[in-house]
Design a protein around this motif. Structure first.
Motif, PDB file in Angstrom:
ATOM      1  N   GLU A 179      42.484  31.367  41.155  1.00  0.00           N
ATOM      2  CA  GLU A 179      42.207  32.510  42.122  1.00  0.00           C
ATOM      3  C   GLU A 179      42.002  32.228  43.709  1.00  0.00           C
ATOM      4  O   GLU A 179      41.968  31.059  43.769  1.00  0.00           O
ATOM      5  CB  GLU A 179      40.684  32.980  41.817  1.00  0.00           C
ATOM      6  CG  GLU A 179      40.688  33.736  40.337  1.00  0.00           C
ATOM      7  CD  GLU A 179      39.242  34.193  40.057  1.00  0.00           C
ATOM      8  OE1 GLU A 179      38.501  34.574  41.134  1.00  0.00           O
ATOM      9  OE2 GLU A 179      38.987  34.416  38.999  1.00  0.00           O
ATOM     10  N   THR A 180      42.403  33.160  44.459  1.00  0.00           N
ATOM     11  CA  THR A 180      42.202  32.739  45.860  1.00  0.00           C
ATOM     12  C   THR A 180      41.504  33.905  46.552  1.00  0.00           C
ATOM     13  O   THR A 180      41.255  35.140  46.004  1.00  0.00           O
ATOM     14  CB  THR A 180      43.640  32.850  46.460  1.00  0.00           C
ATOM     15  OG1 THR A 180      44.295  34.088  46.360  1.00  0.00           O
ATOM     16  CG2 THR A 180      44.411  31.868  46.022  1.00  0.00           C
ATOM     17  N   VAL A 181      40.843  33.730  47.727  1.00  0.00           N
ATOM     18  CA  VAL A 181      40.285  34.698  48.345  1.00  0.00           C
ATOM     19  C   VAL A 181      40.624  34.678  49.941  1.00  0.00           C
ATOM     20  O   VAL A 181      40.943  33.567  50.612  1.00  0.00           O
ATOM     21  CB  VAL A 181      38.633  34.313  48.767  1.00  0.00           C
ATOM     22  CG1 VAL A 181      37.952  35.182  49.531  1.00  0.00           C
ATOM     23  CG2 VAL A 181      37.947  34.295  47.060  1.00  0.00           C
ATOM     24  N   ARG A 223      42.374  37.521  44.780  1.00  0.00           N
ATOM     25  CA  ARG A 223      43.770  37.346  44.223  1.00  0.00           C
ATOM     26  C   ARG A 223      43.664  36.581  43.156  1.00  0.00           C
ATOM     27  O   ARG A 223      43.100  35.460  43.021  1.00  0.00           O
ATOM     28  CB  ARG A 223      44.707  37.093  45.187  1.00  0.00           C
ATOM     29  CG  ARG A 223      46.207  37.304  44.786  1.00  0.00           C
ATOM     30  CD  ARG A 223      47.230  37.314  45.932  1.00  0.00           C
ATOM     31  NE  ARG A 223      48.469  37.319  45.532  1.00  0.00           N
ATOM     32  CZ  ARG A 223      49.310  36.177  45.463  1.00  0.00           C
ATOM     33  NH1 ARG A 223      48.914  34.913  45.858  1.00  0.00           N
ATOM     34  NH2 ARG A 223      50.531  36.366  44.979  1.00  0.00           N
ATOM     35  N   TYR A 224      44.206  37.093  41.885  1.00  0.00           N
ATOM     36  CA  TYR A 224      44.008  36.305  40.626  1.00  0.00           C
ATOM     37  C   TYR A 224      45.320  36.559  39.725  1.00  0.00           C
ATOM     38  O   TYR A 224      45.855  37.624  40.002  1.00  0.00           O
ATOM     39  CB  TYR A 224      42.922  36.743  39.883  1.00  0.00           C
ATOM     40  CG  TYR A 224      42.699  38.284  39.552  1.00  0.00           C
ATOM     41  CD1 TYR A 224      43.072  38.668  38.322  1.00  0.00           C
ATOM     42  CD2 TYR A 224      42.176  39.162  40.442  1.00  0.00           C
ATOM     43  CE1 TYR A 224      43.077  40.053  37.794  1.00  0.00           C
ATOM     44  CE2 TYR A 224      42.270  40.476  40.289  1.00  0.00           C
ATOM     45  CZ  TYR A 224      42.857  41.005  38.876  1.00  0.00           C
ATOM     46  OH  TYR A 224      42.695  42.372  38.771  1.00  0.00           O
ATOM     47  N   GLU A 230      51.561  38.456  35.930  1.00  0.00           N
ATOM     48  CA  GLU A 230      51.555  38.564  37.427  1.00  0.00           C
ATOM     49  C   GLU A 230      50.254  38.490  38.300  1.00  0.00           C
ATOM     50  O   GLU A 230      49.097  38.516  37.598  1.00  0.00           O
ATOM     51  CB  GLU A 230      52.104  40.221  37.516  1.00  0.00           C
ATOM     52  CG  GLU A 230      51.126  41.193  37.133  1.00  0.00           C
ATOM     53  CD  GLU A 230      51.959  42.618  37.290  1.00  0.00           C
ATOM     54  OE1 GLU A 230      53.107  42.724  37.470  1.00  0.00           O
ATOM     55  OE2 GLU A 230      51.137  43.434  37.157  1.00  0.00           O
ATOM     56  N   TRP A 231      50.389  38.214  39.463  1.00  0.00           N
ATOM     57  CA  TRP A 231      49.461  38.301  40.536  1.00  0.00           C
ATOM     58  C   TRP A 231      48.763  39.554  40.599  1.00  0.00           C
ATOM     59  O   TRP A 231      49.462  40.595  40.815  1.00  0.00           O
ATOM     60  CB  TRP A 231      49.673  37.768  41.621  1.00  0.00           C
ATOM     61  CG  TRP A 231      50.053  36.390  41.796  1.00  0.00           C
ATOM     62  CD1 TRP A 231      51.145  35.537  41.514  1.00  0.00           C
ATOM     63  CD2 TRP A 231      48.895  35.315  41.757  1.00  0.00           C
ATOM     64  NE1 TRP A 231      50.712  34.176  41.484  1.00  0.00           N
ATOM     65  CE2 TRP A 231      49.529  33.874  41.841  1.00  0.00           C
ATOM     66  CE3 TRP A 231      47.662  35.538  42.019  1.00  0.00           C
ATOM     67  CZ2 TRP A 231      48.906  32.742  41.869  1.00  0.00           C
ATOM     68  CZ3 TRP A 231      46.932  34.097  42.217  1.00  0.00           C
ATOM     69  CH2 TRP A 231      47.426  32.744  42.171  1.00  0.00           C
ATOM     70  N   THR A 262      37.230  47.892  44.503  1.00  0.00           N
ATOM     71  CA  THR A 262      38.451  48.706  44.060  1.00  0.00           C
ATOM     72  C   THR A 262      39.657  47.785  43.933  1.00  0.00           C
ATOM     73  O   THR A 262      39.796  46.552  44.316  1.00  0.00           O
ATOM     74  CB  THR A 262      38.617  49.911  44.699  1.00  0.00           C
ATOM     75  OG1 THR A 262      39.824  50.569  44.412  1.00  0.00           O
ATOM     76  CG2 THR A 262      39.317  49.436  46.486  1.00  0.00           C
ATOM     77  N   ARG A 263      40.698  48.243  43.293  1.00  0.00           N
ATOM     78  CA  ARG A 263      42.044  47.471  43.208  1.00  0.00           C
ATOM     79  C   ARG A 263      42.510  47.648  44.651  1.00  0.00           C
ATOM     80  O   ARG A 263      42.653  48.695  45.058  1.00  0.00           O
ATOM     81  CB  ARG A 263      42.850  47.868  42.384  1.00  0.00           C
ATOM     82  CG  ARG A 263      42.486  48.040  40.922  1.00  0.00           C
ATOM     83  CD  ARG A 263      42.726  46.667  40.172  1.00  0.00           C
ATOM     84  NE  ARG A 263      42.108  46.439  38.866  1.00  0.00           N
ATOM     85  CZ  ARG A 263      41.277  45.640  38.457  1.00  0.00           C
ATOM     86  NH1 ARG A 263      40.964  44.741  39.013  1.00  0.00           N
ATOM     87  NH2 ARG A 263      40.763  45.814  37.169  1.00  0.00           N
TER      88      ARG A 263
END
Length: 191
Positions: free
Chosen positions: A44-46, A63-64, A71-72, A90-91
């Motif tokens: 995961e990233t932030v 992001r994961y 997929e990301w 939210t997405r």
């Protein structure tokens, strides 16, 4: 240009090495020492942390990897400025606060298919509204200083003219001005 196999391997190590935890003074061996597919699926990233204008909240993109879709994916999360109440919002991604802090604009999937610009009221009552219907991907969202306008960058193929056919306004109606299409890189100078 073709890389020598040793150069390619060295480049791969330079990319992968920061992701692997280092054991001080001892060589690593076993399953924890290799960046595996299983570890990749947990990666995961932030990014894009944005502080609200009043300084009380932070919205950011998480992001994961979606294991089921391979997929990301991106989601917006929000927390209080002190780090408490971290929660899913939210997405989407790339949120920016309006100058008054009552709304955020962000990028998320919409119609027609693809990334679109959305605006969400942060008081919890208004929900989110898709405000664009683009065929290309927007980026670099920004609010105008008065919070009335949203700007973004987007690739527009030269062969595609920008034309919006709207019906005539009823007599006495005060409609929003039509969009301006800027096709020059330096269209306005300071002052």
């Amino acid at each position: 240009m073709r890389l020598h196999p040793a150069s390619a391997f060295a480049a791969l190590l330079c990319i992968a090495a920061p992701a692997l935890p280092a054991q001080q003074g001892q060589p690593r061996s076993g399953p924890d020492s290799v960046f595996s597919v299983e570890k990749y699926l947990d990666y995961e990233t932030v990014s894009d942390a944005r502080i609200s204008p009043d300084g009380s909240r932070v919205v950011y993109t998480r992001r994961y990897v979606d294991r089921m879709e391979d997929e990301w994916k991106s989601a917006l999360w929000i927390m209080d400025a002190d780090g408490s109440r971290n929660r899913f919002l939210t997405r989407g991604s790339s949120a920016v606060w309006s100058p008054d802090g009552k709304r955020i604009a962000y990028l998320a999937e919409g119609e027609p298919r693809g990334t679109q610009v959305w605006v969400r009221w942060m008081d919890g009552e208004g929900g989110a509204t898709q405000v664009s219907h683009l065929t290309e991907t927007p980026a670099n969202l920004r609010w105008s200083p008065d919070g009335r306008w949203l700007g973004f960058s987007m690739f527009v193929p030269k062969s595609t003219p920008w034309r919006i056919d709207l019906p005539a306004a009823p007599a006495g109606a005060r409609w929003t001005q039509p969009p301006r299409h800027v096709n020059r890189l330096h269209y306005r100078s300071d002052r």
